[in-house]
Design a protein around this motif. Structure first.
Motif, PDB file in Angstrom:
ATOM      1  N   ARG A 248       0.847  -1.188   0.000  1.00  0.00           N
ATOM      2  CA  ARG A 248       0.000   0.000   0.000  1.00  0.00           C
ATOM      3  C   ARG A 248       0.885   1.241   0.000  1.00  0.00           C
ATOM      4  NH1 ARG A 248      -4.891  -0.018   4.287  1.00  0.00           N
ATOM      5  NH2 ARG A 248      -4.629  -2.240   3.799  1.00  0.00           N
ATOM      6  N   TYR A 250       0.736   5.426   0.618  1.00  0.00           N
ATOM      7  CA  TYR A 250      -0.006   6.574   1.127  1.00  0.00           C
ATOM      8  C   TYR A 250       0.667   7.864   0.679  1.00  0.00           C
ATOM      9  CZ  TYR A 250      -3.116   4.198   4.417  1.00  0.00           C
ATOM     10  OH  TYR A 250      -4.106   3.436   4.973  1.00  0.00           O
ATOM     11  N   ARG A 251      -0.148   8.884   0.450  1.00  0.00           N
ATOM     12  CA  ARG A 251       0.346  10.259   0.317  1.00  0.00           C
ATOM     13  C   ARG A 251      -0.724  11.166   0.885  1.00  0.00           C
ATOM     14  NH1 ARG A 251       1.530  14.760  -3.573  1.00  0.00           N
ATOM     15  NH2 ARG A 251       3.679  15.375  -3.093  1.00  0.00           N
ATOM     16  N   GLU A 254      -4.661  10.201   0.866  1.00  0.00           N
ATOM     17  CA  GLU A 254      -4.876   9.291  -0.252  1.00  0.00           C
ATOM     18  C   GLU A 254      -4.033   8.034  -0.086  1.00  0.00           C
ATOM     19  OE1 GLU A 254      -3.933  11.376  -3.791  1.00  0.00           O
ATOM     20  OE2 GLU A 254      -5.526  12.869  -3.566  1.00  0.00           O
ATOM     21  N   ASN A 255      -4.607   6.898  -0.453  1.00  0.00           N
ATOM     22  CA  ASN A 255      -3.836   5.656  -0.428  1.00  0.00           C
ATOM     23  C   ASN A 255      -4.392   4.675  -1.438  1.00  0.00           C
ATOM     24  OD1 ASN A 255      -5.393   3.255   1.105  1.00  0.00           O
ATOM     25  ND2 ASN A 255      -6.037   5.226   1.958  1.00  0.00           N
ATOM     26  N   THR A 257      -4.028   0.342  -2.545  1.00  0.00           N
ATOM     27  CA  THR A 257      -3.488  -1.000  -2.357  1.00  0.00           C
ATOM     28  C   THR A 257      -3.245  -1.625  -3.723  1.00  0.00           C
ATOM     29  OG1 THR A 257      -4.656  -1.276  -0.255  1.00  0.00           O
ATOM     30  CG2 THR A 257      -3.929  -3.280  -1.370  1.00  0.00           C
ATOM     31  N   GLN A 284       5.523  10.297   0.188  1.00  0.00           N
ATOM     32  CA  GLN A 284       4.799   9.031   0.144  1.00  0.00           C
ATOM     33  C   GLN A 284       5.268   8.121   1.282  1.00  0.00           C
ATOM     34  OE1 GLN A 284       5.761   7.784  -3.902  1.00  0.00           O
ATOM     35  NE2 GLN A 284       3.667   8.139  -4.562  1.00  0.00           N
ATOM     36  N   ASN A 298      -5.893   1.190   8.459  1.00  0.00           N
ATOM     37  CA  ASN A 298      -5.825   2.451   7.728  1.00  0.00           C
ATOM     38  C   ASN A 298      -5.006   3.432   8.565  1.00  0.00           C
ATOM     39  OD1 ASN A 298      -6.252   4.884   6.370  1.00  0.00           O
ATOM     40  ND2 ASN A 298      -8.389   4.384   5.867  1.00  0.00           N
ATOM     41  N   ASN A 300      -4.919   6.467   8.379  1.00  0.00           N
ATOM     42  CA  ASN A 300      -5.710   7.659   8.686  1.00  0.00           C
ATOM     43  C   ASN A 300      -6.532   7.507   9.967  1.00  0.00           C
ATOM     44  OD1 ASN A 300      -4.792   8.955   6.330  1.00  0.00           O
ATOM     45  ND2 ASN A 300      -6.376   7.958   5.106  1.00  0.00           N
ATOM     46  N   ILE A 306       1.399   9.772  10.502  1.00  0.00           N
ATOM     47  CA  ILE A 306       2.268   9.988   9.344  1.00  0.00           C
ATOM     48  C   ILE A 306       3.429  10.931   9.660  1.00  0.00           C
ATOM     49  CG2 ILE A 306       0.455   9.483   7.676  1.00  0.00           C
ATOM     50  CD1 ILE A 306       0.211  12.483   7.157  1.00  0.00           C
TER      51      ILE A 306
END
Length: 336
Positions: A248, A250-251, A254-255, A257, A284, A298, A300, A306
């Protein structure tokens, strides 16, 4: 060498003397002076006693390794306690919530080469400690990415059936995460054969590298694996996997898989495979893990995670999602 963490569930004080002795002997074996080993004892004593006092127990992970020519011990201390409201405040000497002198976390910070805490109310706390043989050693940052891996054996096994490797090339870097079928010696043998093939591979496409590995491990039990290739010039990720390694990226919020192909490397793989190509961007976070961890997570959902370093992110995901029924490996890389 198996680069996994030893793992202990600490539910009462009875295990603490054993862990202190284990890590003390590990420090001496790693070339720590007697004085530095004694400082390591203080750190371990504070971490483990805090687990009992404030969280009614938790999980304690540790390993030794050589990095940048220096010996170090890494520790993760994980709990599901009430959490810490103000991490900055409790780091100051004299602050206590239990009528003690309040020097514990301050001592850990002073005696370690790196100390990180992440905590949320009613979620618990993750603590990371790095102790180097040289008290003043600061590891250089020499790459565009910072990677951390938390890997533990299936309970009772002496070797890990999971494996990982990060290979730097003239064009960028390549990441391998694999899981030998089952666990124990035969799974370990399969994934180590795959890592050797990965090191030798000259292809720059993840799907082609997986085909090379497939040919190299046909006499083994077989494995599942995913590969992520970065090309700095084209600024792209090139990702392909076979089997159930979760990948996965992430940025921010947004992510995505990246779904692997069905199959078993060394036994049967698809005749045609295509790598997924996506932009390689600053900020990222890539997460790759074996099926020793649940996949319904998740980042988030964890406030401020992060902002943490890659090791704390890996340990936080490990804490929440470890199944405990297989080897477990989670690799996290933060692009900076």
């Amino acid at each position: 060498m198996d680069n996994t963490f030893s793992s202990y569930k600490i539910e009462d004080r009875s295990l603490i003397p054993f862990i202190k002795r284990e890590i003390h002997n590990l420090a001496l074996k790693s070339g720590f002076t007697a004085h530095r080993a004694a400082e390591t004892d203080i750190i371990v004593a504070e971490l483990t006693s805090n687990l009992i006092k404030y969280a009614n127990g938790g999980e304690f992970l540790y390993r030794s390794r050589e990095l940048h020519g220096h010996q170090e011990i890494e520790i993760y201390c994980l709990d599901n306690g009430k959490g810490i409201d103000n991490v900055t405040k409790i780091m100051h000497d004299g602050y206590s919530t239990s009528n003690t002198l309040g020097h514990g976390l301050g001592a850990i910070k002073r005696l370690s080469n790196d100390f990180q805490i992440y905590s949320l109310r009613d979620w618990g706390t993750v603590q990371y400690v790095k102790i180097c043989a040289a008290p003043d050693f600061i590891a250089p940052v020499t790459d565009d990415s910072i990677f951390s891996v938390v890997s533990v054996n299936y309970p009772g096994e002496k070797v890990c059936g999971d494996g990982y490797y990060i290979k730097h090339t003239s064009k960028g870097f390549q990441i391998f995460v694999g899981d030998g079928l089952g666990h124990g010696e035969h799974a370990h043998e399969a994934v180590q054969l795959a890592i050797q093939a990965f090191k030798r591979a000259t292809a720059e496409d993840a799907a082609l590298i997986l085909k090379d590995i497939h040919e190299a491990v046909k006499r083994s039990r077989g494995l599942v694996a995913s590969i992520a290739v970065v090309d700095y010039k084209s600024q792209t990720w090139n990702i392909c996997g076979i089997g159930n390694i979760n990948t996965r990226i992430y940025r921010g919020l947004e992510n995505k898989t990246y779904t692997p192909y069905n199959g078993i490397i060394g036994l049967n793989i698809p005749r045609t495979m295509k790598s997924t190509v996506v932009p390689f961007l600053k900020h990222q976070i890539i997460v790759m893990h074996s099926d020793g961890l649940r996949t319904r997570w998740n980042l988030n959902d964890m406030m401020g995670i992060i902002k943490q370093n890659s090791g704390v992110i890996a340990a936080s995901l490990f804490k929440e999602n470890i199944r405990g029924t297989d080897d477990a490996t989670i690799l996290v890389g933060k692009i900076i």
